[in-house]
Design an enzyme around this catalytic site. Structure first.
Site: not given
Length: 307
Positions: A80, A85, A195, A198-199
């Protein structure tokens, strides 16, 4: 940059994965066989071409030269972080991003390494669809003067500068104060980012087609420090206490800005989305269950099987 009618793909890779060079070589060979050109950033080509007498069939482009412009797709080999990027380069010119996971979770990526061949075949045959993901635009002001403008796909985080200090923050929604508290930070997230960081901070999972913004306090010292889910049209403001300690703004873990005491960080729904290429039809629910390895068998069924 691109010959008329010629298809080209920009390749972005994770710099430290052992499988990157082999994967990039396979991509280059398959695309070349299909008559599709491959672009590679000059900052990454040295990691992919070794020893010096070997080379990929690709064009080397500089990051400063708007490398995604004119490309059909930005293909990402990594996790991710690598995809985020790549989104920096793809978003301004509206080019979709397709991720192949070489990392661990890879929630934003569309395929795993063992499906690389099939993924490239689908690119060649244009068997993919485009999904637009909401972003946030972020403006930092100090004393009424704009000092920073930036954006994020996952989240904009306002955090304390050092572990010994506490961030004293005031949260406002639509120009009205909601709560103030000491904390480690405040995350303003998109549904896509729900997800991610913040998760980890205790926020809810929000389906990506929900038009909403999240406010997630991190380790807040307060009775009321629950995550908030507000409208896409809302304006979220995080103010750093004028008499408190400085802070730092980080967007997607990539773009950073120092925040002096008294700084106001305003977060709104972004004007420009990030376009993701999707290979497989299916609900977000299936992706959530797969990526987090969630148990979906009831207790009674498991108990009966074990018995």
């Amino acid at each position: 940059m691109t010959e008329l009618g010629r298809r080209e793909v920009l390749l972005i890779v994770h710099p430290d994965r052992d499988t990157t060079r082999d994967a990039a070589g396979e991509v280059a060979v398959r695309l070349a066989a299909a008559g599709i050109g491959l672009r590679v950033l000059d900052s990454e080509v040295r990691r992919l071409v070794e020893p010096p007498d070997q080379s990929l069939p690709c064009a080397v482009v500089a990051e400063s030269e708007d490398p995604a412009r004119g490309a059909e797709l930005v293909l990402v080999l990594g996790g991710d972080g690598t995809l985020l990027r790549a989104a920096e380069l793809a978003r301004p010119v509206g080019v979709p991003v397709l991720g192949v996971n070489l990392g661990r979770m890879g929630f934003l990526t569309e395929a795993d390494y063992d499906a690389l061949g099939d993924t490239v075949d689908r690119v060649v045959e244009r068997r993919y669809r485009i999904e637009e993901r909401m972003t946030v635009d972020v403006t930092v002001t100090l004393g009424g003067t704009v000092v920073t403008r930036t954006w994020a796909l996952n989240e904009a985080s306002v955090e304390k500068c050092s572990r010994e200090r506490i961030l004293d923050a005031l949260i406002e929604v639509d120009g009205r104060p909601v709560s103030s508290f000491g904390c480690d930070g405040v995350l303003c997230s998109t549904p896509t980012g729900s997800t991610a960081y913040a998760f980890s901070a205790g926020g809810p999972v929000v389906w990506p087609d929900v038009e909403a913004l999240l406010v997630v306090p991190s380790n807040a010292h307060a009775m009321f420090s629950r995550p908030l889910v507000v409208s896409r049209s809302s304006v979220i403001t995080v103010q750093v206490d004028p008499d408190g300690s400085p802070a730092v703004l980080t967007c997607d873990g990539l773009r950073h800005a120092d925040l002096e005491p008294g700084s106001r960080v305003q977060v709104v729904a972004g004007e420009v989305p990030v376009r993701l290429a999707r290979l497989w039809d299916g609900p977000f629910t299936d992706r959530l269950v797969h990526k987090f390895s969630l148990p979906v068998t009831g207790w009674r069924e498991r108990h009966a099987r074990e018995g």
